[in-house]
Design an enzyme around this catalytic site. Structure first.
Site, PDB file in Angstrom:
ATOM      1  N   SER A 243       0.876  -1.187   0.000  1.00 14.88           N
ATOM      2  CA  SER A 243       0.000   0.000   0.000  1.00 14.88           C
ATOM      3  C   SER A 243       0.904   1.225   0.000  1.00 14.88           C
ATOM      4  O   SER A 243       2.061   1.142   0.443  1.00 14.88           O
ATOM      5  CB  SER A 243      -0.843  -0.008   1.282  1.00 14.88           C
ATOM      6  OG  SER A 243      -1.370   1.282   1.542  1.00 14.88           O
TER       7      SER A 243
ATOM      8  N   TYR B 176      -1.729  -1.962  10.450  1.00 13.61           N
ATOM      9  CA  TYR B 176      -1.852  -2.192   9.000  1.00 13.61           C
ATOM     10  C   TYR B 176      -0.653  -1.590   8.268  1.00 13.61           C
ATOM     11  O   TYR B 176      -0.015  -2.245   7.429  1.00 13.61           O
ATOM     12  CB  TYR B 176      -3.151  -1.562   8.505  1.00 13.61           C
ATOM     13  CG  TYR B 176      -3.396  -1.690   7.017  1.00 13.61           C
ATOM     14  CD1 TYR B 176      -4.005  -2.826   6.473  1.00 13.61           C
ATOM     15  CD2 TYR B 176      -3.026  -0.665   6.135  1.00 13.61           C
ATOM     16  CE1 TYR B 176      -4.232  -2.934   5.098  1.00 13.61           C
ATOM     17  CE2 TYR B 176      -3.249  -0.769   4.766  1.00 13.61           C
ATOM     18  CZ  TYR B 176      -3.856  -1.904   4.253  1.00 13.61           C
ATOM     19  OH  TYR B 176      -4.075  -1.999   2.892  1.00 13.61           O
TER      20      TYR B 176
HETATM   21  N1  NAD Z   1      -8.680  -1.124  -1.414  1.00 14.31           N
HETATM   22  C1  NAD Z   1      -7.681  -0.294  -1.234  1.00 14.31           C
HETATM   23  O1  NAD Z   1      -7.846   0.932  -1.283  1.00 14.31           O
HETATM   24  C2  NAD Z   1      -6.292  -0.813  -0.953  1.00 14.31           C
HETATM   25  C3  NAD Z   1      -5.257   0.123  -0.860  1.00 14.31           C
HETATM   26  C4  NAD Z   1      -3.966  -0.332  -0.611  1.00 14.31           C
HETATM   27  C5  NAD Z   1      -3.729  -1.690  -0.455  1.00 14.31           C
HETATM   28  N2  NAD Z   1      -4.758  -2.572  -0.527  1.00 14.31           N
HETATM   29  C6  NAD Z   1      -4.440  -3.987  -0.333  1.00 14.31           C
HETATM   30  O2  NAD Z   1      -4.912  -4.742  -1.421  1.00 14.31           O
HETATM   31  C7  NAD Z   1      -5.256  -6.066  -1.002  1.00 14.31           C
HETATM   32  C8  NAD Z   1      -6.674  -6.370  -1.425  1.00 14.31           C
HETATM   33  O3  NAD Z   1      -7.534  -5.412  -0.827  1.00 14.31           O
HETATM   34  P1  NAD Z   1      -9.061  -5.233  -1.193  1.00 14.31           P
HETATM   35  O4  NAD Z   1      -9.351  -3.793  -1.036  1.00 14.31           O
HETATM   36  O5  NAD Z   1      -9.395  -5.939  -2.455  1.00 14.31           O
HETATM   37  O6  NAD Z   1      -9.709  -6.006   0.059  1.00 14.31           O
HETATM   38  P2  NAD Z   1     -11.091  -6.777   0.207  1.00 14.31           P
HETATM   39  O7  NAD Z   1     -11.394  -6.763   1.657  1.00 14.31           O
HETATM   40  O8  NAD Z   1     -12.083  -6.186  -0.718  1.00 14.31           O
HETATM   41  O9  NAD Z   1     -10.723  -8.249  -0.260  1.00 14.31           O
HETATM   42  C9  NAD Z   1      -9.764  -8.992   0.456  1.00 14.31           C
HETATM   43  C10 NAD Z   1      -9.935 -10.464   0.205  1.00 14.31           C
HETATM   44  O10 NAD Z   1      -8.986 -11.141   1.028  1.00 14.31           O
HETATM   45  C11 NAD Z   1      -9.632 -12.226   1.695  1.00 14.31           C
HETATM   46  N3  NAD Z   1      -8.931 -12.534   2.959  1.00 14.31           N
HETATM   47  C12 NAD Z   1      -8.958 -11.830   4.119  1.00 14.31           C
HETATM   48  N4  NAD Z   1      -8.230 -12.454   5.058  1.00 14.31           N
HETATM   49  C13 NAD Z   1      -7.732 -13.572   4.486  1.00 14.31           C
HETATM   50  C14 NAD Z   1      -6.906 -14.629   4.964  1.00 14.31           C
HETATM   51  N5  NAD Z   1      -6.471 -14.674   6.233  1.00 14.31           N
HETATM   52  N6  NAD Z   1      -6.574 -15.618   4.109  1.00 14.31           N
HETATM   53  C15 NAD Z   1      -7.035 -15.613   2.818  1.00 14.31           C
HETATM   54  N7  NAD Z   1      -7.833 -14.646   2.326  1.00 14.31           N
HETATM   55  C16 NAD Z   1      -8.170 -13.634   3.149  1.00 14.31           C
HETATM   56  C17 NAD Z   1     -11.047 -11.738   1.917  1.00 14.31           C
HETATM   57  O11 NAD Z   1     -11.955 -12.806   2.152  1.00 14.31           O
HETATM   58  C18 NAD Z   1     -11.318 -10.993   0.599  1.00 14.31           C
HETATM   59  O12 NAD Z   1     -11.831 -11.854  -0.398  1.00 14.31           O
HETATM   60  C19 NAD Z   1      -5.059  -6.078   0.512  1.00 14.31           C
HETATM   61  O13 NAD Z   1      -3.805  -6.616   0.827  1.00 14.31           O
HETATM   62  C20 NAD Z   1      -5.109  -4.609   0.879  1.00 14.31           C
HETATM   63  O14 NAD Z   1      -4.418  -4.333   2.065  1.00 14.31           O
HETATM   64  C21 NAD Z   1      -6.034  -2.168  -0.774  1.00 14.31           C
END
Ligand code: NAD
Length: 248
Positions: free
Chosen positions: A139, A152
């Site tokens: 991130s 986080y």
């Molecule tokens: N959305 C954003 O703005 C953003 C920004 C920076 C980084 N990220 C990173 O991108 C990645 C995806 O984020 P997102 O926004 O799509 O999240 P999301 O919550 O929409 O989806 C995350 C997925 O991960 C799965 N998950 C959670 N814990 C788990 C575990 N212990 N084992 C296996 N699967 C697991 C969930 O069931 C879900 O399907 C994450 O690592 C998040 O930190 C997201």
């Protein structure tokens, strides 16, 4: 087809960014494994993709689950070419109120999960002597601090160094490791925040390109990093943030 017949594991592939990556990789010919703690979501995407995909229930923070995942994928496909460490969780808590339990859970999933998956998959890639690609989803908050997200953001900072160290160590095995640093992306993780019209407007204004990112924006970069188009790139940390990290 940029990923013809490649076998790709996408953790957390059931929703949001992981879902978009799974669909994009499949559309480029990859055989996609959706490894998610939420099996129903993983199954839904797997059905959408069809025959060449596999849905697995995996908690990436569990060594046993990760070992089972790798064994199952090797039995089914005989190789692993690409791993996307995308599974992640986020909570909000002032630093002084953060419990050890909450700190640990976030670190366990976001950082230790990536360590466990990368190690187990790299061992198979090395054994099979096949070139491999690992992509870690960090991130912009792995390097830009803010309040109430110390657990986080520390986990995401850890992913950046994990990327660089593993890139250095695995280069001799022709395994490339790169990292994506998203900004604000419209996914279920941000649903609460972005469903408020005023907050959404404010967030948009903060981004130099004046838009909230879509999961597909991240999937486009993941495809580039997974494909041979990026064959001379390893250890890189690339933001997908509409310019947000450029601001003071
Ligand atoms: N959305 C954003 O703005 C953003 C920004 C920076 C980084 N990220 C990173 O991108 C990645 C995806 O984020 P997102 O926004 O799509 O999240 P999301 O919550 O929409 O989806 C995350 C997925 O991960 C799965 N998950 C959670 N814990 C788990 C575990 N212990 N084992 C296996 N699967 C697991 C969930 O069931 C879900 O399907 C994450 O690592 C998040 O930190 C997201």
């Amino acid at each position: 087809m940029k990923l013809d017949k490649k076998v790709a594991i996408i953790t957390g592939g059931g929703k949001g960014i992981g879902r978009a990556i799974a669909l994009r990789f499949a559309s480029e010919g990859a055989r996609v494994v959706i490894a998610d703690i939420d099996y129903d979501s993983a199954m839904k995407i797997s059905k959408e993709i069809g025959g060449s995909s596999l849905a697995l229930k995996v908690d990436v923070s569990s060594k046993k689950d990760v070992e089972n995942m790798v064994r199952t994928v090797m039995e089914r496909f005989g190789r692993i070419d690409i791993l996307v460490n995308n599974a992640g969780i986020q909570t909000e808590k002032p630093f002084v109120d953060l419990s050890v339990k909450e700190w640990k859970r976030v670190l366990d999933v976001n950082l230790t999960g990536t360590f466990l998956c990368s190690q187990a998959v790299a061992k198979e890639m090395i054994k099979k002597k096949n070139e491999g690609v690992i992509i870690n989803i960090s991130s912009i908050h792995g390097y830009i601090p803010r309040i109430k997200k110390v657990h986080y953001d520390a986990s995401k900072a850890g992913l950046i160094m994990l990327t660089k160290e593993t890139a250095l160590e695995l280069a001799k095995h022709k395994i490339r490791v790169n990292c994506i640093a998203p900004g604000i992306i419209d996914t279920p993780m941000n649903q609460e925040l972005l469903s408020d019209v005023e907050t959404r407007k404010k967030m948009k204004q903060r981004v130099p390109l004046k838009k909230i990112g879509e999961p597909e924006d991240v999937a486009s970069l993941a495809l580039f990093l997974a494909s041979n188009e990026s064959s001379y790139i390893t250890g890189a940390v690339v933001p997908v943030d509409g310019g947000l990290s450029l601001k003071p």
